[in-house]
Design an enzyme around this catalytic site. Structure first.
Site, mmCIF file in Angstrom:
data_model
loop_
_atom_site.group_PDB
_atom_site.id
_atom_site.type_symbol
_atom_site.label_atom_id
_atom_site.label_comp_id
_atom_site.label_asym_id
_atom_site.label_seq_id
_atom_site.Cartn_x
_atom_site.Cartn_y
_atom_site.Cartn_z
ATOM 1 N N ASN A 104 12.751 37.731 -65.072
ATOM 2 C CA ASN A 104 13.664 38.776 -65.526
ATOM 3 C C ASN A 104 13.987 39.684 -64.342
ATOM 4 O O ASN A 104 13.347 39.589 -63.295
ATOM 5 C CB ASN A 104 13.043 39.552 -66.699
ATOM 6 C CG ASN A 104 11.738 40.197 -66.275
ATOM 7 O OD1 ASN A 104 11.723 41.099 -65.452
ATOM 8 N ND2 ASN A 104 10.622 39.698 -66.813
ATOM 9 N N ASP B 180 7.357 36.828 -71.933
ATOM 10 C CA ASP B 180 6.622 36.575 -73.170
ATOM 11 C C ASP B 180 6.294 35.092 -73.348
ATOM 12 O O ASP B 180 5.358 34.734 -74.043
ATOM 13 C CB ASP B 180 7.444 37.066 -74.373
ATOM 14 C CG ASP B 180 7.476 38.589 -74.426
ATOM 15 O OD1 ASP B 180 6.471 39.212 -74.011
ATOM 16 O OD2 ASP B 180 8.508 39.147 -74.850
ATOM 17 N N LYS C 183 10.678 18.125 -58.997
ATOM 18 C CA LYS C 183 11.928 18.776 -59.383
ATOM 19 C C LYS C 183 12.603 17.985 -60.518
ATOM 20 O O LYS C 183 12.755 16.764 -60.419
ATOM 21 C CB LYS C 183 12.850 18.822 -58.152
ATOM 22 C CG LYS C 183 14.080 19.639 -58.369
ATOM 23 C CD LYS C 183 14.928 19.696 -57.096
ATOM 24 C CE LYS C 183 16.257 20.328 -57.414
ATOM 25 N NZ LYS C 183 17.287 20.004 -56.453
ATOM 26 N N PHE D 20 5.079 50.500 -71.503
ATOM 27 C CA PHE D 20 6.511 50.754 -71.335
ATOM 28 C C PHE D 20 7.275 49.869 -72.313
ATOM 29 O O PHE D 20 6.821 48.762 -72.627
ATOM 30 C CB PHE D 20 6.949 50.429 -69.896
ATOM 31 C CG PHE D 20 6.775 51.602 -68.962
ATOM 32 C CD1 PHE D 20 5.509 52.052 -68.625
ATOM 33 C CD2 PHE D 20 7.884 52.252 -68.444
ATOM 34 C CE1 PHE D 20 5.344 53.136 -67.782
ATOM 35 C CE2 PHE D 20 7.737 53.339 -67.587
ATOM 36 C CZ PHE D 20 6.470 53.781 -67.258
ATOM 37 N N LYS E 264 5.274 49.457 -81.067
ATOM 38 C CA LYS E 264 4.432 48.941 -79.969
ATOM 39 C C LYS E 264 3.276 49.887 -79.666
ATOM 40 O O LYS E 264 2.163 49.447 -79.360
ATOM 41 C CB LYS E 264 5.283 48.717 -78.705
ATOM 42 C CG LYS E 264 6.206 47.524 -78.837
ATOM 43 C CD LYS E 264 7.144 47.353 -77.657
ATOM 44 C CE LYS E 264 8.211 46.315 -77.998
ATOM 45 N NZ LYS E 264 9.240 46.161 -76.996
ATOM 46 N N LYS F 261 -0.321 48.225 -80.091
ATOM 47 C CA LYS F 261 -1.073 47.955 -78.852
ATOM 48 C C LYS F 261 -2.125 49.020 -78.588
ATOM 49 O O LYS F 261 -2.767 49.010 -77.544
ATOM 50 C CB LYS F 261 -0.095 47.808 -77.673
ATOM 51 C CG LYS F 261 0.943 46.703 -77.928
ATOM 52 C CD LYS F 261 1.701 46.270 -76.693
ATOM 53 C CE LYS F 261 2.808 45.274 -77.072
ATOM 54 N NZ LYS F 261 3.312 44.484 -75.961
HETATM 55 N N1 CTP Z 1 3.332 43.486 -72.234
HETATM 56 C C1 CTP Z 1 2.180 42.802 -71.845
HETATM 57 N N2 CTP Z 1 2.093 41.457 -72.010
HETATM 58 C C2 CTP Z 1 3.104 40.746 -72.555
HETATM 59 C C3 CTP Z 1 4.277 41.424 -72.949
HETATM 60 C C4 CTP Z 1 4.364 42.782 -72.771
HETATM 61 O O1 CTP Z 1 1.258 43.455 -71.349
HETATM 62 N N3 CTP Z 1 3.002 39.443 -72.709
HETATM 63 C C5 CTP Z 1 3.395 44.935 -72.075
HETATM 64 C C6 CTP Z 1 4.440 45.397 -71.084
HETATM 65 O O2 CTP Z 1 3.875 45.521 -69.785
HETATM 66 C C7 CTP Z 1 4.860 46.753 -71.644
HETATM 67 C C8 CTP Z 1 4.659 46.596 -73.130
HETATM 68 O O3 CTP Z 1 3.767 45.496 -73.310
HETATM 69 O O4 CTP Z 1 4.015 47.792 -71.206
HETATM 70 C C9 CTP Z 1 5.902 46.357 -73.912
HETATM 71 O O5 CTP Z 1 6.574 45.234 -73.385
HETATM 72 P P1 CTP Z 1 7.900 44.677 -74.070
HETATM 73 O O6 CTP Z 1 8.345 43.474 -73.320
HETATM 74 O O7 CTP Z 1 8.858 45.820 -74.267
HETATM 75 O O8 CTP Z 1 7.371 44.319 -75.520
HETATM 76 P P2 CTP Z 1 6.822 43.048 -76.203
HETATM 77 O O9 CTP Z 1 5.503 43.406 -76.751
HETATM 78 O O10 CTP Z 1 6.903 41.863 -75.299
HETATM 79 O O11 CTP Z 1 7.803 42.905 -77.443
HETATM 80 P P3 CTP Z 1 9.297 42.319 -77.538
HETATM 81 O O12 CTP Z 1 9.522 41.483 -76.302
HETATM 82 O O13 CTP Z 1 9.269 41.550 -78.798
HETATM 83 O O14 CTP Z 1 10.196 43.538 -77.597
#
Ligand code: CTP
Length: 406
Positions: free
Chosen positions: A211, A280, A290, A325, A339, A343
């Site tokens: 990303n 995720d 490749k 975040f 969240k 969390k």
């Molecule tokens: N985070 C994490 N591990 C993951 C995904 C997210 O530690 N696999 C942490 C990120 O570093 C951030 C927080 O969770 O501090 C929220 O991340 P975000 O991507 O906004 O949320 P998700 O929990 O992944 O939910 P979604 O993608 O469904 O919005």
């Protein structure tokens, strides 16, 4: 934007060296951060940069001589010494270093420094053999013992054609040291883990899922926490940013590598701040060669990655402070709040990624802090460095001071 530099009185001492041009840029950075800057130049410095340049950029008269009078007819360098919050001498020549070590006051800058009671940062810059000479090294030792903060020169090609230590560090590095001197030391004794950047999930040896996270927010937090005296480890995915000063770096690539690095350190840490944009999902299998484009369509089977923050929230002890975040495209309050609860966080920093000027890749961010007690605090748009310090202010006020753990 308010930083620990805002409205501070900084005196910039400039000596006669090739690197004097860099102090012009340093002055510009200081002004950008809201400091009031006054410049004292030595006689020799004027051979390299004209006082008018500093005068125009600082908006204040430059002090170049010992017997100049201030507006109220008092002696300018003594007035400035009393009013200064910090002083930086950049570049500092062998001459000023020798004079300060010997307590000699025979021009405006050396006389001023003797009268200063605020922190003084000395940035030596000279030819490598001069720098390594016994006299200069002995004088620097004396200055260190006297409580001056010495910013060691960097190694590289010098103006005189030699290569080695002697180069004035970049203005940003000098700024870091100044901010370190000015920031409150409210994180001393605290272990802080910050995660930053994207993760990369390999599809094959030349492709990956990722990303656009630049890592700037996490690096700003790590830098700010180190300036405030914390023992900081930055666990970062791939970025193009320079290492923040005074921070232990751990470079990882995938979410699973980041998870391991974080889990290994939970027990020793007090504050964990997860700015990383963790992927995720990862490809179910990484191809060893490749992948060739043989078909018109292809299906990539993905597998969920560990939710690092959620797992830390599950394992956390009472005195752990956990910050997450959330970059959302809609319904910020609802999504961030969910969240925060799921969390087990103290604070979640939410922002809407609906504005090209803020968020991913930008130096600016427009965020809202959501707290565990259900309250929220929207901040005005500001630089990520400023967001970082305000976040740390809140962590200290709400959690460290409240629990008397400072
Ligand atoms: N985070 C994490 N591990 C993951 C995904 C997210 O530690 N696999 C942490 C990120 O570093 C951030 C927080 O969770 O501090 C929220 O991340 P975000 O991507 O906004 O949320 P998700 O929990 O992944 O939910 P979604 O993608 O469904 O919005």
């Amino acid at each position: 934007m308010k930083t620990h530099m805002t409205a501070k009185n900084i005196v910039l001492g400039v000596c006669g060296g090739i690197a004097a041009y860099k102090s012009v840029e340093l002055l510009r950075l200081l002004k950008k951060q809201g400091a009031s800057v006054r410049v004292i130049m030595t006689q020799n410095a004027r051979a390299f940069v004209g006082p008018l340049t500093f005068e125009a950029l600082s908006g204040q008269a430059v002090c170049t001589g010992l017997f100049e009078k201030g507006e109220d007819a008092s002696i300018r360098h003594i007035d400035w010494a009393q009013a200064s919050d910090a002083v930086v001498i950049a570049p500092a020549t062998a001459n000023i270093i020798g004079k300060l070590a010997g307590g000699i006051a025979d021009d405006a800058l050396s006389t001023f420094i003797l009268a200063v009671i605020s922190p003084v940062i000395i940035c030596p810059s000279m030819n490598i053999h001069m720098y390594e000479s016994k006299a200069v090294q002995r004088n620097l030792e004396i200055l260190r013992a006297d409580g001056y903060s010495i910013l060691n020169p960097e190694s590289g090609e010098l103006a005189c054609g030699t290569t080695g230590p002697g180069r004035l560090p970049e203005p940003e590095v000098i700024m870091d040291r100044l901010l370190y001197c000015l920031a409150p030391k409210d994180l001393i004794g605290k272990q802080v883990i910050v995660t930053a950047g994207p993760t990369q999930e390999p599809i094959d040896p030349v492709r990956f899922i990722s990303n656009p996270s630049s890592g700037k927010m996490g690096y700003a937090i790590a830098r700010a926490a180190a300036q405030r005296g914390g023992t900081v480890t930055l666990i970062t995915g791939p970025t193009n940013l320079p290492d923040p000063t005074g921070v232990t770096m751990m470079r990882v690539r995938t979410a699973r590598e980041m998870a391991k690095a974080v889990f290994d350190q939970i027990d020793e840490s007090h504050i964990i701040i997860k700015t990383a944009a963790v992927s995720d999902f990862r490809p179910h299998k990484e191809a060893s060669q490749k992948i060739k484009k043989e078909e018109d369509e292809m299906t990539l089977l993905l597998k969920k990655n560990p939710d690092i923050l959620k797992e830390v929230g599950r394992r956390k002890k009472n005195d752990h402070i956990l910050v997450g975040f959330a970059a959302e495209t809609e319904d910020l309050g609802k999504n961030a709040g969910k969240k925060l609860a799921e969390k087990n966080l103290e604070i979640i920093v939410g922002n809407l990624v609906d504005h090209p000027q803020y968020g991913f890749g930008s130096d600016f961010n427009k965020v809202t802090f959501f707290y565990k007690d259900g309250t929220k605090e929207p901040l005005a748009p500001m630089e990520k460095d400023a967001v970082a310090h305000i976040l740390l202010d809140r962590i200290v006020e709400r959690y460290l001071e409240a629990s008397n753990t400072l």
